[in-house]
Write a protein that holds these residues in place. Sequence first.
Motif, mmCIF file in Angstrom:
data_model
loop_
_atom_site.group_PDB
_atom_site.id
_atom_site.type_symbol
_atom_site.label_atom_id
_atom_site.label_comp_id
_atom_site.label_asym_id
_atom_site.label_seq_id
_atom_site.Cartn_x
_atom_site.Cartn_y
_atom_site.Cartn_z
ATOM 1 N N ILE A 67 0.826 -1.205 0.000
ATOM 2 C CA ILE A 67 0.000 0.000 0.000
ATOM 3 C C ILE A 67 0.861 1.256 0.000
ATOM 4 O O ILE A 67 0.573 2.233 -0.696
ATOM 5 C CB ILE A 67 -0.955 -0.012 1.219
ATOM 6 N N LEU A 68 1.929 1.237 0.799
ATOM 7 C CA LEU A 68 2.807 2.409 0.866
ATOM 8 C C LEU A 68 3.463 2.678 -0.483
ATOM 9 O O LEU A 68 3.569 3.828 -0.907
ATOM 10 C CB LEU A 68 3.870 2.198 1.947
ATOM 11 N N GLY A 84 8.681 11.101 -1.443
ATOM 12 C CA GLY A 84 8.167 10.189 -0.435
ATOM 13 C C GLY A 84 6.888 9.475 -0.804
ATOM 14 O O GLY A 84 6.441 9.478 -1.961
ATOM 15 N N TYR A 85 6.274 8.895 0.222
ATOM 16 C CA TYR A 85 5.107 8.033 0.055
ATOM 17 C C TYR A 85 4.055 8.399 1.095
ATOM 18 O O TYR A 85 4.384 8.687 2.249
ATOM 19 C CB TYR A 85 5.502 6.560 0.229
ATOM 20 N N VAL A 105 6.042 9.589 4.531
ATOM 21 C CA VAL A 105 7.405 9.210 4.906
ATOM 22 C C VAL A 105 8.265 9.121 3.653
ATOM 23 O O VAL A 105 7.754 9.018 2.535
ATOM 24 C CB VAL A 105 7.428 7.849 5.641
ATOM 25 N N GLY A 106 9.565 9.157 3.840
ATOM 26 C CA GLY A 106 10.473 8.951 2.716
ATOM 27 C C GLY A 106 10.739 10.178 1.879
ATOM 28 O O GLY A 106 11.473 10.095 0.886
ATOM 29 N N ASN A 107 10.161 11.341 2.241
ATOM 30 C CA ASN A 107 10.466 12.556 1.505
ATOM 31 C C ASN A 107 11.931 12.935 1.723
ATOM 32 O O ASN A 107 12.418 12.972 2.847
ATOM 33 C CB ASN A 107 9.573 13.699 1.979
ATOM 34 N N LYS A 108 12.643 13.209 0.631
ATOM 35 C CA LYS A 108 14.061 13.561 0.704
ATOM 36 C C LYS A 108 14.337 14.980 0.217
ATOM 37 O O LYS A 108 15.490 15.378 0.071
ATOM 38 C CB LYS A 108 14.877 12.548 -0.108
ATOM 39 N N ASN A 109 13.286 15.725 -0.023
ATOM 40 C CA ASN A 109 13.403 17.103 -0.498
ATOM 41 C C ASN A 109 13.333 18.052 0.701
ATOM 42 O O ASN A 109 12.338 18.061 1.432
ATOM 43 C CB ASN A 109 12.276 17.406 -1.489
#
Length: 211
Positions: A67-68, A84-85, A105-109
């Motif tokens: 799902i993510l 991210g997701y 989560v997972g945003n790298k900006n």
Amino acid sequence: MVQRHSIILWRKAEKADKNFEDISKDAFGVLSIFQDYPHDLRPNYLTSKTSKDIKQFSWNYENFCGILKEGSNKEGEKTFEDLGYSVSFYSSVNAVNSCAFQMRVGNKNDRFNNVLIIDLPLSLNLYDKEIADMIKNLFIKLVLAYVPYWGCVSNKAMSRKYGKYLEGNLPTTAHWMNYWSEDIVREIGVEKIKNIMAQLSRQKFNIFIMN
């Protein structure tokens, strides 16, 4: 008047080399904390557009990971994995008893935050000491697992009054429960924080600070 309370946690951008598997495992671990709490505080259903699409979510890592992955940022055929997701759940088909979960989560900006927002059920009486202690315990566990730079337990009245939660990197006010990272504590100053804590204590507020 019953107020909707929310747990709100903001986390800075991830490191560029963090892969999806690590992002997914971390996110699953955070949301799995709710499995130790009452049914109406668990992510039991995926958010759906219509009532006919409502399906109970079987809580395990494989399902969550799938799902993510689907919640990546897309524009047409292009996927922006660096942003991210996102995933969202709710706990009950009964609106009064339902808890809503929104997670990115997972945003790298560096221009954007990773975010975890939990809108608590309207039926939850936070003036009851046992329930208030449960939410305080939950808030602390989420802070330790999600590792935000700022977080709070607030209500809609406060969000309407102040508009913004942060100006720059500083909180606009103190909420019922608060998490201020080391950077925020350093910028505000320890003496000012002690004064804030004393004022909140007189008003029977709870404040939690970790640095």
